[in-house]
Design an enzyme around this catalytic site. Structure first.
Site, PDB file in Angstrom:
ATOM      1  CB  ILE A  60       6.597  -3.783   0.937  1.00  9.14           C
ATOM      2  CG1 ILE A  60       6.091  -2.521   0.214  1.00  9.14           C
ATOM      3  CG2 ILE A  60       5.626  -4.960   0.780  1.00  9.14           C
ATOM      4  CD1 ILE A  60       4.869  -1.842   0.837  1.00  9.14           C
ATOM      5  CG  MET A 118      -1.812  -1.141   1.399  1.00  5.83           C
ATOM      6  SD  MET A 118      -2.672  -1.136   2.994  1.00  5.83           S
ATOM      7  CE  MET A 118      -1.486  -1.994   4.013  1.00  5.83           C
ATOM      8  CD  GLU A 151      -5.174  -5.416   7.453  1.00  6.77           C
ATOM      9  OE1 GLU A 151      -5.819  -5.712   6.449  1.00  6.77           O
ATOM     10  OE2 GLU A 151      -4.580  -4.335   7.588  1.00  6.77           O
ATOM     11  NE  ARG A 152      -6.251  -0.249  11.936  1.00  5.84           N
ATOM     12  CZ  ARG A 152      -6.930   0.713  11.351  1.00  5.84           C
ATOM     13  NH1 ARG A 152      -8.100   1.080  11.819  1.00  5.84           N
ATOM     14  NH2 ARG A 152      -6.418   1.341  10.310  1.00  5.84           N
TER      15      ARG A 152
END
Ligand SMILES: Cc1cc2nc3c(=O)[nH]c(=O)nc-3n(C[C@H](O)[C@H](O)[C@H](O)COP(=O)(O)OP(=O)(O)OC[C@H]3O[C@@H](n4cnc5c(N)ncnc54)[C@H](O)[C@@H]3O)c2cc1C
Length: 387
Positions: free
Chosen positions: A165, A129, A252-253
């Site tokens: 990344i 991203m 994800e968090r």
């Protein structure tokens, strides 16, 4: 009552056995390799394949796609056992996140094609991203995927560059967030799947020199007219990228929250053992009131944190964890991790500053937890918006 560092509200005998197996594997095969991986800047493909062979990758992916058919608790167990031992080289969480994008948003053909190879560790997953000019503000990304063709085959040509990344150096499959239309903002964004092996125009830049997480390959990626066929568009519909990214945020968090708490628990255990051993002024450090008070503070933080994180894990498994609560887990746990590990390191004195002590690595590894996966400031924005 002593603090039971392995007690989980969501565990059961099968998960306890799975935890034992994970711990044994990590002690026997991962820990001995960590020093070399830290010098090299990555853990190497052989370790990824070994983890796949033993069933530790993508444990919550359904069996029809090669996974173990477990749930998030199995994922959490593997991450926790690495984190409490200061092992941050294997980017298994990002790998799993990538697998979940495929599982939740991919077409049936995309799932069947890529998931089994991710489960086996043949393909290491990365998600690209962030760009040099766009991090928190993802709507500002400039990487483009324009419709094109190769030898009559319709597809997309990707141009742009990504940075920071995770798994970037070893990745065989990269999910690239790119603009597929001139429509500004979220609607013009899509996710494309790039298989990196022999991929013309794809280049991995430097393995970046970080202050921590030395064994994890964080890299720049460059896309110079990279062609992917049409069926590499995640989910098969353009303009869905942002919605796909948003819908997987709780998962994800929470992973970052789980990792943070396990790292704190590992730091606490090591510190407790150290202060009971280390002598100063004719007695163990543990006899000093200041040391005991610090440990009491840390133990209280762990106890309170465990209740909250366990509740989040149970909610995630039940499918009820919302983004704001997951953001609280990420915010609270990563901030607490910074404070707790700093306090623990202080109790080690000068030895705490030496990299040969796991507490030193835990300290430098902890810092990024407040930055990646959405920085603390962004977590506060998300939480505040939900109030
Ligand atoms: C080790 C590591 C691994 C990473 N892995 C990946 C990966 O696998 N894939 C990927 O795509 N990215 C990855 N990242 C990138 C990471 O997600 C970004 O660094 C992060 O989102 C912040 O973006 P930025 O660095 O551009 O900082 P910026 O967005 O420039 O932010 C700088 C500062 O300003 C603050 N800020 C920004 N906007 C606001 C606001 N609206 N209100 C208040 N404060 C604000 C931020 O919180 C931060 O403190 C990784 C980064 C690191 C360091």
């Amino acid at each position: 009552m002593a603090l039971d560092l392995l007690k989980r509200a969501w565990s059961d005998p099968d998960l306890a056995a799975y935890r034992d197996a994970a711990a044994r594997f990590i002690e026997a095969e991962m820990l001995p390799q960590d020093e070399a991986a830290r010098h090299r800047g990555h853990v190497g493909h052989a370790l990824w394949r070994r983890c796949g062979e033993l069933g530790f990758l993508c444990a919550d992916i359904p069996e029809q796609y090669g996974g173990a058919g477990g749930d998030f608790r199995h994922e959490a167990v593997f991450y926790e056992e690495m984190a409490r031992r200061a092992l941050t080289g294997l980017g298994a969480s990002v790998h799993t996140i990538v697998a979940h994008y495929l599982l939740n948003h991919g077409t049936e053909a995309q799932k069947a094609r890529w998931l089994p190879r991710m489960v086996s560790g043949q393909l290491v997953g990365a998600i690209a991203m962030t760009e040099p000019g766009a991090g928190s503000d993802l709507q500002a990304i400039r990487t483009r995927a324009e419709r094109g063709e190769r030898g009559g085959e319709p597809g997309y040509r990707i141009n742009g560059s990504k940075t920071f990344i995770t798994n970037g150096f070893l990745a065989g499959l990269v999910l690239v967030v790119a603009r597929t239309s001139a429509t500004p903002g979220a609607k013009g964004t899509s996710i494309l799947v790039v298989e990196t092996d022999a991929c013309a125009g794809f280049r991995v830049g430097r393995v970046l020199d970080k202050i921590g997480m030395k064994a994890q390959d964080t890299s720049e990626l460059f896309f110079d007219d990279v062609f992917v066929p049409e069926d590499h568009l995640l989910g098969g519909r353009e303009g869905q990228g942002f919605y796909q990214l948003m819908s997987d945020l709780p998962y994800e968090r929470l992973i970052i929250g789980v990792l943070a708490l396990a790292a704190m628990e590992g730091a606490y255990a090591q510190t407790l053992a150290y202060v009971q051993e280390r002598q100063a002024f004719g007695a163990p450090l543990a006899a000093l009131q200041h040391t005991r008070f610090k440990l009491a503070e840390v133990a209280t933080t762990l106890r309170v944190g465990r209740s909250f994180i366990d509740d989040c894990v149970q909610q995630l498994v039940a499918g009820t964890l919302d983004t704001a609560t997951a953001s609280m887990a990420k915010l609270w746990a990563s901030e607490a991790q910074g404070r707790v590990i700093d306090d623990c390191l202080q109790m080690f004195g000068g030895y705490g500053y030496m990299n040969e002590y796991p507490i030193a690595r835990m300290f430098s590894d902890a810092r990024v937890q407040r930055i990646y996966g959405g920085a603390s400031e962004i977590m506060k924005e998300v939480i505040a918006r939900s109030l």
